[in-house]
Design a protein around this motif. Structure first.
Motif, PDB file in Angstrom:
ATOM      1  N   SER A   1       8.800  37.437  -5.065  1.00 13.46           N
ATOM      2  CA  SER A   1       8.146  38.177  -3.986  1.00 13.46           C
ATOM      3  C   SER A   1       7.597  37.285  -2.881  1.00 13.46           C
ATOM      4  N   SER A   2       7.993  36.008  -2.817  1.00 14.26           N
ATOM      5  CA  SER A   2       7.339  35.142  -1.824  1.00 14.26           C
ATOM      6  C   SER A   2       8.097  34.952  -0.519  1.00 14.26           C
ATOM      7  N   ILE A   3       8.997  35.839  -0.185  1.00 12.01           N
ATOM      8  CA  ILE A   3       9.703  35.678   1.091  1.00 12.01           C
ATOM      9  C   ILE A   3       8.721  35.675   2.266  1.00 12.01           C
ATOM     10  N   HIS A   4       7.579  36.315   2.089  1.00 14.61           N
ATOM     11  CA  HIS A   4       6.600  36.355   3.188  1.00 14.61           C
ATOM     12  C   HIS A   4       6.114  34.957   3.572  1.00 14.61           C
ATOM     13  N   LEU A   5       6.138  34.021   2.618  1.00 13.23           N
ATOM     14  CA  LEU A   5       5.754  32.641   2.951  1.00 13.23           C
ATOM     15  C   LEU A   5       6.660  32.101   4.048  1.00 13.23           C
ATOM     16  N   VAL A   6       7.974  32.374   3.909  1.00 13.88           N
ATOM     17  CA  VAL A   6       8.945  31.891   4.893  1.00 13.88           C
ATOM     18  C   VAL A   6       8.796  32.678   6.196  1.00 13.88           C
ATOM     19  N   GLY A   7       8.649  33.988   6.045  1.00 16.00           N
ATOM     20  CA  GLY A   7       8.510  34.839   7.223  1.00 16.00           C
ATOM     21  C   GLY A   7       7.298  34.455   8.062  1.00 16.00           C
ATOM     22  N   GLU A   8       6.167  34.280   7.384  1.00 18.69           N
ATOM     23  CA  GLU A   8       4.936  33.917   8.095  1.00 18.69           C
ATOM     24  C   GLU A   8       5.064  32.535   8.729  1.00 18.69           C
ATOM     25  N   PHE A   9       5.688  31.623   7.992  1.00 14.75           N
ATOM     26  CA  PHE A   9       5.868  30.265   8.528  1.00 14.75           C
ATOM     27  C   PHE A   9       6.668  30.305   9.824  1.00 14.75           C
ATOM     28  N   LEU A  10       7.803  30.975   9.802  1.00 15.52           N
ATOM     29  CA  LEU A  10       8.654  30.999  10.989  1.00 15.52           C
ATOM     30  C   LEU A  10       7.944  31.672  12.156  1.00 15.52           C
ATOM     31  N   GLN A  11       7.235  32.739  11.841  1.00 10.73           N
ATOM     32  CA  GLN A  11       6.575  33.482  12.908  1.00 10.73           C
ATOM     33  C   GLN A  11       5.506  32.634  13.613  1.00 10.73           C
ATOM     34  N   THR A  12       4.766  31.873  12.833  1.00 13.55           N
ATOM     35  CA  THR A  12       3.673  31.106  13.453  1.00 13.55           C
ATOM     36  C   THR A  12       4.115  29.718  13.922  1.00 13.55           C
ATOM     37  N   GLU A  13       4.997  29.076  13.157  1.00 12.87           N
ATOM     38  CA  GLU A  13       5.323  27.682  13.467  1.00 12.87           C
ATOM     39  C   GLU A  13       6.586  27.526  14.314  1.00 12.87           C
ATOM     40  N   MET A  14       7.556  28.403  14.135  1.00 13.03           N
ATOM     41  CA  MET A  14       8.813  28.270  14.885  1.00 13.03           C
ATOM     42  C   MET A  14       9.250  29.632  15.414  1.00 13.03           C
ATOM     43  N   PRO A  15       8.439  30.234  16.271  1.00  7.31           N
ATOM     44  CA  PRO A  15       8.693  31.626  16.679  1.00  7.31           C
ATOM     45  C   PRO A  15      10.045  31.830  17.371  1.00  7.31           C
ATOM     46  N   LYS A  16      10.632  30.762  17.866  1.00 11.52           N
ATOM     47  CA  LYS A  16      11.916  30.943  18.561  1.00 11.52           C
ATOM     48  C   LYS A  16      13.107  30.895  17.627  1.00 11.52           C
ATOM     49  N   ARG A  17      12.891  30.384  16.425  1.00  5.37           N
ATOM     50  CA  ARG A  17      13.977  30.243  15.452  1.00  5.37           C
ATOM     51  C   ARG A  17      14.254  31.593  14.807  1.00  5.37           C
ATOM     52  N   LYS A  18      15.450  32.145  14.993  1.00  5.83           N
ATOM     53  CA  LYS A  18      15.773  33.453  14.415  1.00  5.83           C
ATOM     54  C   LYS A  18      16.486  33.264  13.080  1.00  5.83           C
ATOM     55  N   VAL A  19      15.831  33.652  12.028  1.00  2.51           N
ATOM     56  CA  VAL A  19      16.436  33.576  10.696  1.00  2.51           C
ATOM     57  C   VAL A  19      16.330  34.956  10.052  1.00  2.51           C
ATOM     58  N   CYS A  20      17.428  35.433   9.546  1.00  2.00           N
ATOM     59  CA  CYS A  20      17.438  36.730   8.849  1.00  2.00           C
ATOM     60  C   CYS A  20      16.979  36.495   7.418  1.00  2.00           C
ATOM     61  N   LEU A  21      15.892  37.148   7.014  1.00  2.00           N
ATOM     62  CA  LEU A  21      15.307  36.871   5.699  1.00  2.00           C
ATOM     63  C   LEU A  21      15.381  38.077   4.759  1.00  2.00           C
ATOM     64  N   MET A  22      15.626  37.755   3.502  1.00  2.00           N
ATOM     65  CA  MET A  22      15.684  38.791   2.470  1.00  2.00           C
ATOM     66  C   MET A  22      14.880  38.317   1.259  1.00  2.00           C
ATOM     67  N   GLY A  23      14.147  39.237   0.647  1.00  2.69           N
ATOM     68  CA  GLY A  23      13.380  38.857  -0.534  1.00  2.69           C
ATOM     69  C   GLY A  23      13.217  40.028  -1.484  1.00  2.69           C
ATOM     70  N   TYR A  24      12.344  39.846  -2.455  1.00  2.00           N
ATOM     71  CA  TYR A  24      12.126  40.884  -3.454  1.00  2.00           C
ATOM     72  C   TYR A  24      10.700  41.413  -3.398  1.00  2.00           C
ATOM     73  N   ASP A  25      10.527  42.647  -3.779  1.00  2.04           N
ATOM     74  CA  ASP A  25       9.228  43.272  -4.040  1.00  2.04           C
ATOM     75  C   ASP A  25       8.434  43.637  -2.787  1.00  2.04           C
ATOM     76  N   ALA A  26       8.038  44.886  -2.758  1.00  2.00           N
ATOM     77  CA  ALA A  26       7.281  45.400  -1.619  1.00  2.00           C
ATOM     78  C   ALA A  26       5.785  45.163  -1.803  1.00  2.00           C
TER      79      ALA A  26
END
Lengths: 357, 357
Positions: A269-294
DNA sequence: TTTGATAAAATACAAGTAACTTTGCACGTA
DNA sequence: TACGTGCAAAGTTACTTGTATTTTATCAAA
């Protein structure tokens, strides 16, 4: 089409039909002692002719027994898969509170087998009537625990990991391999070229991932990709659960050095770690992310667009249904279906509002 | 974490505490007459101090009431969405058979408002205690029926279509617009170019589609496509439910004349008609198909690859849960959550084995 | 005839409901 | 004033289905 409740045959009716008292019928029905051969035959004859179905609720009410349930689950944070399972279990307790129920949860460190063993001891010392068992990485330790339960003739339910040589009352969980294959299928749809680069982010602890589930999902994913997207390059990135600063550093370095990676996936369930990182640290980098658990953090990422896909499995419902099955089996004495493989659900921005769990 | 069933306060306890008999306590609890102001105050004082929760199961057992449930649903074939809903309802009846329940299903022709009206009459004449209502195209007719139920103070549940100005005990269904948008999202992922051609296949009867659901799904789909794939060309193909041979002809002509169409979608459960047609009549034509509902015919198409995507919503569970809600409300007198928007699920070859319903 | 053991009936109980019964009071009439 | 009537109020009890303990009945052996 119409169903009428047939006026049910009661123990009292059976007693009258066979010319004995209700007490004797009860003794026969429950295989208790102190019944003469003659009485047994008379009652048995009536039972053979009619189709007696006891009133399970009246029976549970009358028996006035206190049922002690216990569960052993992995330790977890407030916003996590297992927190939802646990809440589901508690909801089950609340729902059937009209019957005398107690419930005890024991938590073990998923990276520490000794912790599981000692919590098993605590659980058994609490003298429960029935047990709900979460997953443990090591089969032998699980086997040992189940053998102890079998010896005491304690019924148990399995959550998350199923073993064909055990005999639980019920099992609730997802087929992790198939679930991984499904994540592969979604990835295949998401990627537009045929030679893209994908990163698998793993959250490790004690030199391995936290669960067999996670391991198997990755196996399923790789199987699928090998067959359907053989030209895709798959990177592996290991993160460490208890090291937030280190995680950031690793991600920063990885994304800098791998500019071609446009897809990322985690099998927990930790895809949010990557999502949050990209959003705050590399907002221009577009990465399609998939993870588990809502879990809440992931749902937030889906809504703000930093994560594209989640695969989910209604942990709260699993907890509730698992408890309900145990209740039905132990308190109402209704036989339960053994295996419950829950559905593998895809969540996106468009349908996540309706994933209530 | 541990939950003990607190030893519950009984009516007998309240009677002792307030110095009256159980009969008087019962009268106060149920707001019945023949209670003096003095007694009422004494009992009320105790009730204010303690938190009395009745044993709902004992209560239902003791009341010994027969509850007549009735449902009014669209007519349907054996392998259909509504057949599954109906089976779910029957399972509910079976599950709560220990309480005296009767259940009656009335079926109306979804293309004929008069049929709905006359079945409503039949239903009301059968004098049920509670009603489960399927969807009807025409709001006013529904409103009229619900008004009649309200006048008789009969509780009711809604299945599939929700109306904010009604006051059902509970509602189970899917948000059709959102579900259509989700189907748009999946279509967007499936199509590889940005100027593709898509066909919407509609199954008509009496000049319109069978339900508002279907209509709204199409609305949601078109909304999504307009915003995200504005260059896509969307064709419309009308099929006729009761004309199998005609359907074949229409499909044959359509696919011949529209060689560029590589994607097809239906907003009801008949995508298998298109899948089966293409498989037998034009096996070389590759069209990516998406539809609704995991009916047997559609599941078969998913498995053999002639249909790629289904969107599903667990109709059996909806039926069962809807019945359970009505049972809890009417028999156990437990307040129910009103709205249950069920999750919007994507099914593919990879996860369909775990969609058990 | 007593004792002991077993078999089987009777009964209390679970929690609550509701019909039935009794109590108590106001009012009316002889 | 004594008694009867009527009715509200409140208590008692039988009932729902089934369980489990206690009591009673039966029979054989001592």
């Amino acid at each position: 089409m119409s169903i009428e409740t047939q006026s049910r045959i009661r123990i009292k009716d059976i007693a009258e039909m066979s010319g004995v008292s209700v007490g004797t019928v009860d003794r026969v029905l429950h295989g208790r002692t102190n019944v003469s051969k003659r009485s047994l035959e008379k009652v048995q004859k009536v039972l053979d002719e009619i189709n007696y179905v006891p009133n399970h609720y009246a029976s549970a009410l009358a028996s006035n027994k206190v049922h002690k349930f216990a569960a052993i689950l992995p330790m977890h944070e407030a916003d996590s898969y297992w927190a939802r399972v646990e809440k589901g279990l508690y909801e089950g307790v609340r729902k059937f509170n009209d019957f005398k129920i107690s419930f005890n949860v024991f938590q073990y460190d998923p990276f520490n087998d000794e912790s599981f063993k000692s919590e098993c001891d605590n659980l058994i010392n609490s003298e429960p009537d029935a047990v709900i068992i979460g997953p443990i990485f090591n089969y032998n330790i699980m086997k040992n625990f189940v053998d102890r339960l079998d010896k005491k003739e304690l019924p148990y339910a399995l959550l998350d990991s199923n073993w064909s040589d055990f005999s639980p009352i019920t099992f609730y969980g997802q087929d992790s391999i198939k679930s991984g294959e499904f994540s592969g299928r979604i990835m295949e749809m998401a990627i537009k070229g045929d030679a893209d680069e994908i990163a698998i982010f793993r959250v490790m602890g004690e030199g391995r991932v936290a669960s067999r589930q996670q391991m198997n999902r990755e196996v399923g994913f790789r199987n699928y990709m090998k067959e359907h997207c053989p030209k895709c390059k798959i990177h592996e990135v290991n993160l460490y659960a208890y090291d937030k600063a280190g995680t950031k550093e690793i991600l920063k370095e990885f994304f800098k050095e791998n500019a071609e990676v446009q897809y990322g996936v985690t099998f927990n369930s930790s895809i949010h770690l990557v999502g949050e990182f990209l959003q705050t640290e590399m907002p221009k980098r577009k990465v399609c992310l998939m993870g588990y658990d809502a879990v809440d953090a992931n749902v937030k990422c889906i809504k703000d667009g930093s994560v594209d896909f989640l695969i989910a499995q209604h942990p709260h419902d699993q907890g509730l249904n698992c408890f309900r099955s145990m209740f039905n089996a132990c308190v109402l004495h209704i036989k339960q279906k053994r295996d419950h493989y829950v559905s593998i659900e895809l969540l996106t921005k468009e349908n996540i509002d309706f994933y209530t769990d």
